[in-house]
Design a protein around this motif. Structure first.
Motif, PDB file in Angstrom:
ATOM      1  N   LYS A 123       0.024   4.693  -7.665  1.00  0.00           N
ATOM      2  CA  LYS A 123      -0.313   3.834  -6.245  1.00  0.00           C
ATOM      3  C   LYS A 123      -0.617   2.357  -6.524  1.00  0.00           C
ATOM      4  O   LYS A 123      -1.541   2.023  -7.226  1.00  0.00           O
ATOM      5  CB  LYS A 123      -1.595   4.809  -5.886  1.00  0.00           C
ATOM      6  CG  LYS A 123      -2.259   4.110  -4.562  1.00  0.00           C
ATOM      7  CD  LYS A 123      -1.443   4.554  -3.036  1.00  0.00           C
ATOM      8  CE  LYS A 123      -2.187   4.056  -1.975  1.00  0.00           C
ATOM      9  NZ  LYS A 123      -1.458   4.001  -1.200  1.00  0.00           N
TER      10      LYS A 123
ATOM     11  N   GLU B 143      -0.931  -5.151  -8.390  1.00  0.00           N
ATOM     12  CA  GLU B 143      -1.499  -4.325  -9.452  1.00  0.00           C
ATOM     13  C   GLU B 143      -1.736  -2.942  -8.751  1.00  0.00           C
ATOM     14  O   GLU B 143      -2.359  -2.891  -7.791  1.00  0.00           O
ATOM     15  CB  GLU B 143      -2.516  -4.737 -10.138  1.00  0.00           C
ATOM     16  CG  GLU B 143      -2.140  -6.104 -10.823  1.00  0.00           C
ATOM     17  CD  GLU B 143      -3.328  -6.988 -11.351  1.00  0.00           C
ATOM     18  OE1 GLU B 143      -4.633  -6.323 -11.367  1.00  0.00           O
ATOM     19  OE2 GLU B 143      -3.337  -7.816 -11.988  1.00  0.00           O
ATOM     20  N   SER B 144      -1.810  -1.813  -9.453  1.00  0.00           N
ATOM     21  CA  SER B 144      -2.311  -0.531  -9.269  1.00  0.00           C
ATOM     22  C   SER B 144      -3.622  -0.265  -9.660  1.00  0.00           C
ATOM     23  O   SER B 144      -4.188  -1.130 -10.445  1.00  0.00           O
ATOM     24  CB  SER B 144      -1.280   0.473  -9.805  1.00  0.00           C
ATOM     25  OG  SER B 144      -1.598   0.677 -11.061  1.00  0.00           O
ATOM     26  N   LYS B 145      -4.353   0.731  -9.208  1.00  0.00           N
ATOM     27  CA  LYS B 145      -5.688   0.997  -9.819  1.00  0.00           C
ATOM     28  C   LYS B 145      -5.554   1.382 -11.255  1.00  0.00           C
ATOM     29  O   LYS B 145      -6.595   1.229 -11.872  1.00  0.00           O
ATOM     30  CB  LYS B 145      -6.170   2.183  -8.840  1.00  0.00           C
ATOM     31  CG  LYS B 145      -6.429   1.865  -7.408  1.00  0.00           C
ATOM     32  CD  LYS B 145      -7.206   0.734  -6.849  1.00  0.00           C
ATOM     33  CE  LYS B 145      -7.400   0.434  -5.536  1.00  0.00           C
ATOM     34  NZ  LYS B 145      -7.661  -0.782  -5.107  1.00  0.00           N
TER      35      LYS B 145
ATOM     36  N   ASN C 185       0.840  -1.159  -0.117  1.00  0.00           N
ATOM     37  CA  ASN C 185       0.002   0.031  -0.043  1.00  0.00           C
ATOM     38  C   ASN C 185       0.821   1.212   0.026  1.00  0.00           C
ATOM     39  O   ASN C 185       1.103   1.778   1.149  1.00  0.00           O
ATOM     40  CB  ASN C 185      -0.868   0.126   1.219  1.00  0.00           C
ATOM     41  CG  ASN C 185      -2.068   1.065   1.078  1.00  0.00           C
ATOM     42  OD1 ASN C 185      -1.985   1.866   0.249  1.00  0.00           O
ATOM     43  ND2 ASN C 185      -2.691   1.277   2.362  1.00  0.00           N
TER      44      ASN C 185
ATOM     45  N   ASP D   8      -1.998  -0.603  -4.255  1.00  0.00           N
ATOM     46  CA  ASP D   8      -2.462  -1.347  -3.139  1.00  0.00           C
ATOM     47  C   ASP D   8      -3.199  -2.564  -3.609  1.00  0.00           C
ATOM     48  O   ASP D   8      -4.314  -2.718  -4.174  1.00  0.00           O
ATOM     49  CB  ASP D   8      -3.726  -0.203  -2.629  1.00  0.00           C
ATOM     50  CG  ASP D   8      -4.320  -0.597  -1.553  1.00  0.00           C
ATOM     51  OD1 ASP D   8      -4.045  -1.543  -0.644  1.00  0.00           O
ATOM     52  OD2 ASP D   8      -5.342   0.227  -1.173  1.00  0.00           O
ATOM     53  N   ASP D   9      -2.403  -3.478  -3.081  1.00  0.00           N
ATOM     54  CA  ASP D   9      -2.899  -4.940  -3.447  1.00  0.00           C
ATOM     55  C   ASP D   9      -2.359  -5.892  -2.804  1.00  0.00           C
ATOM     56  O   ASP D   9      -1.130  -5.876  -2.044  1.00  0.00           O
ATOM     57  CB  ASP D   9      -2.580  -5.020  -5.272  1.00  0.00           C
ATOM     58  CG  ASP D   9      -3.213  -6.267  -5.735  1.00  0.00           C
ATOM     59  OD1 ASP D   9      -4.135  -6.658  -5.444  1.00  0.00           O
ATOM     60  OD2 ASP D   9      -2.659  -6.668  -6.850  1.00  0.00           O
TER      61      ASP D   9
END
Length: 182
Positions: free
Chosen positions: A54, A87-89, A43, A56-57
């Motif tokens: 970013k 993976e990122s968003k 994160n 967050d995964d």
């Protein structure tokens, strides 16, 4: 280039493990090896071509390790970790692998349990790609962790632990491992 760096690090790790018996005259049972599987979690943000991405995964992670215990409280451990694909968003995939070298402090408890903490270095390679962006990087940074172990006998044990890998993306790993003493 990344493949060559990974192969070189794996060779150095293998040579170090093979040469370690020559470097240390150890009593029987002080050497150990193990393998673990668990989950990585990131994160954090990574910069790719001057853009902050970013991540967050979570993903499946695994590791191999070997070490030497100088006494019941102090040891040295070498390892290899693969923290999976995070993976990122924005659809950027981030992969992180590397070798570790840690000092391990252990406190034996009753009934074959022990608690331990480790601190050392993480020698990593990373690849990020997707969304029109790509980046390959490598470096060396700090790592550390804490855990609990249970020893069925001198040759076989299990442990659970949390580790933090500080790289261009700070990543945690929660794992369960088996250990073999020899």
């Amino acid at each position: 280039m990344k493949m060559r760096n990974s192969i070189t690090k794996a060779l150095v790790l293998g040579i170090g493990l093979a040469a370690a018996p020559v470097a240390f005259s150890a009593p029987a049972g002080a050497w150990y090896a193990g393998a673990g599987v668990g989950q990585s979690n990131a994160n954090d943000s990574v910069t790719i071509r001057n853009q902050s991405v970013k991540v967050d995964d979570t993903d499946t992670a695994w590791k191999l390790f070997g070490g030497y215990r100088f006494n019941p409280n102090l040891g040295l451990e070498l390892g290899w970790v693969d923290l999976g694909k995070l993976e990122s968003k924005g659809a950027v995939d981030y992969e992180l692998t590397g070798a570790t070298l840690n000092a391990v402090g252990t406190i034996p408890l009753a009934n074959n349990f022990d608690v331990f903490a480790k601190i050392g270095g993480f020698f990593w390679d990373s690849d990020a790609s997707g969304g029109g962006l790509s980046k390959s990087d490598s470096g060396s940074d700090a790592t550390g962790g804490v855990g609990v172990g249970y020893h069925f006998n001198d040759q076989f044990g299990v442990r659970v632990e949390w580790e933090r890998f500080d790289a261009d993306l700070e990543t945690d790993m929660y794992s369960a491992s088996v250990t073999l003493g020899f």
